[in-house]
Design a protein around this motif. Structure first.
Motif, short mmCIF file in Angstrom:
data_model
loop_
_atom_site.label_atom_id
_atom_site.label_comp_id
_atom_site.label_asym_id
_atom_site.label_seq_id
_atom_site.Cartn_x
_atom_site.Cartn_y
_atom_site.Cartn_z
N UNK A 105 -17.51 5.56 15.85
CA UNK A 105 -17.54 4.54 14.80
C UNK A 105 -17.80 3.18 15.42
N UNK A 106 -18.74 2.46 14.81
CA UNK A 106 -19.05 1.08 15.21
C UNK A 106 -18.65 0.18 14.06
N UNK A 107 -17.89 -0.87 14.35
CA UNK A 107 -17.51 -1.85 13.34
C UNK A 107 -18.23 -3.15 13.66
N UNK A 108 -19.05 -3.62 12.71
CA UNK A 108 -19.72 -4.90 12.84
C UNK A 108 -18.97 -5.92 11.98
N UNK A 109 -18.56 -7.02 12.57
CA UNK A 109 -17.94 -8.08 11.80
C UNK A 109 -18.53 -9.42 12.24
N UNK A 166 -23.79 -12.02 13.86
CA UNK A 166 -24.02 -13.06 12.87
C UNK A 166 -24.00 -12.50 11.46
N UNK A 167 -24.61 -11.34 11.27
CA UNK A 167 -24.70 -10.71 9.95
C UNK A 167 -24.46 -9.20 10.08
N UNK A 168 -23.34 -8.71 9.56
CA UNK A 168 -23.08 -7.26 9.64
C UNK A 168 -24.16 -6.42 8.95
N UNK A 169 -24.69 -6.90 7.84
CA UNK A 169 -25.76 -6.16 7.15
C UNK A 169 -27.00 -6.13 8.04
N UNK A 170 -27.39 -7.30 8.52
CA UNK A 170 -28.57 -7.39 9.40
C UNK A 170 -28.39 -6.58 10.67
N UNK A 171 -27.20 -6.62 11.24
CA UNK A 171 -26.94 -5.88 12.48
C UNK A 171 -26.98 -4.38 12.25
N UNK A 189 -30.54 -3.51 12.27
CA UNK A 189 -31.03 -3.54 13.66
C UNK A 189 -30.64 -2.27 14.40
N UNK A 190 -29.40 -1.82 14.20
CA UNK A 190 -28.93 -0.59 14.84
C UNK A 190 -29.77 0.61 14.38
N UNK A 191 -30.05 0.66 13.09
CA UNK A 191 -30.84 1.77 12.55
C UNK A 191 -32.30 1.69 13.02
N UNK A 228 -25.17 13.75 17.19
CA UNK A 228 -23.94 12.99 17.05
C UNK A 228 -23.93 12.32 15.68
N UNK A 229 -22.76 12.24 15.09
CA UNK A 229 -22.57 11.59 13.81
C UNK A 229 -21.91 10.23 14.08
N UNK A 230 -22.64 9.16 13.75
CA UNK A 230 -22.18 7.80 14.05
C UNK A 230 -21.89 7.07 12.75
N UNK A 231 -20.67 6.58 12.62
CA UNK A 231 -20.28 5.80 11.45
C UNK A 231 -20.45 4.32 11.74
N UNK A 232 -20.95 3.60 10.75
CA UNK A 232 -21.08 2.15 10.86
C UNK A 232 -20.32 1.52 9.71
N UNK A 233 -19.38 0.65 10.07
CA UNK A 233 -18.61 -0.12 9.09
C UNK A 233 -18.97 -1.58 9.31
N UNK A 234 -19.51 -2.20 8.29
CA UNK A 234 -19.90 -3.60 8.43
C UNK A 234 -19.29 -4.46 7.36
#
Length: 183
Positions: A31-35, A73-78, A81-83, A1-7
């Motif tokens: 697609x997962x959007x972290x905000x 709390x932090x899109x970069x940090x999250x 964490x996902x990776x 699966x190809x998963x996109x992450x937008x943070x």
């Protein structure tokens, strides 16, 4: 699966963020959007969450853009964490990271190798910088940026605020402005 992450903080959400999400939805299976859950200037987190649920998500769905929204709390940090979870799960999924060029360097090869060496990660911003530069999403007032939108909220300049939104939010723009401005 190809998963996109937008943070991103996305305070407030604008045409540049929409562009990142659209690119991810077009090319990925999911697609997962972290905000962020934090306030930023005049943009109060609780109002921004309300705007996501009352305006942004409905407009996106009506326009064919389906994605998973996660507050953190932090899109970069999250994202890391996902990776790292994908690393722990020995996932064979491919992850594609979508962010503006100012954040693309936070996911450089060295950092990705350190945090998730066995996960297949593509940094779309570094691979295709021309379509992730702010000038790609111009408005009549200049490139897509959140700071002029926050200034428009303070000055009650609805027309300026609305100029920074994607076309697919036209029916929701007024309500979005009302929610964030508290008017």
């Amino acid at each position: 699966m190809k998963i996109g992450i937008v943070g991103g903080a996305m305070k407030p959400f604008h045409i540049g963020h929409a562009h990142l999400i659209e690119e991810s939805v077009k090319t990925c299976d999911h697609t997962i959007v972290f905000t962020t859950e934090k306030d930023r200037g005049v943009v109060v987190s609780s109002r921004m969450a309300q705007a996501w649920f009352e305006c942004i998500l409905p407009a996106a769905v009506e326009s064919g853009f389906s994605f998973e929204l996660r507050f953190c709390t932090s899109p970069i940090g999250q994202t890391y964490k996902e990776l790292q979870q994908a690393q722990a799960d020995m996932s064979d999924d491919m992850y594609v990271l979508y962010q503006g060029l100012e954040d693309a360097g936070r996911f450089n090869e060295k950092s990705l190798q350190k945090h998730c060496p066995d996960v297949h990660v593509i940094n779309a911003g570094l691979e295709n910088p021309e379509i992730f530069d702010r000038s790609y999403t111009m408005t009549p007032y200049g490139p897509a940026k959140a700071s002029p939108m926050r200034e428009a909220l303070v000055a009650n300049e609805k027309e300026v605020f609305l100029a920074y939104l994607p076309a697919w939010m036209a029916d929701y723009g007024g309500r979005y402005f009302e929610i964030l401005s508290g008017r």
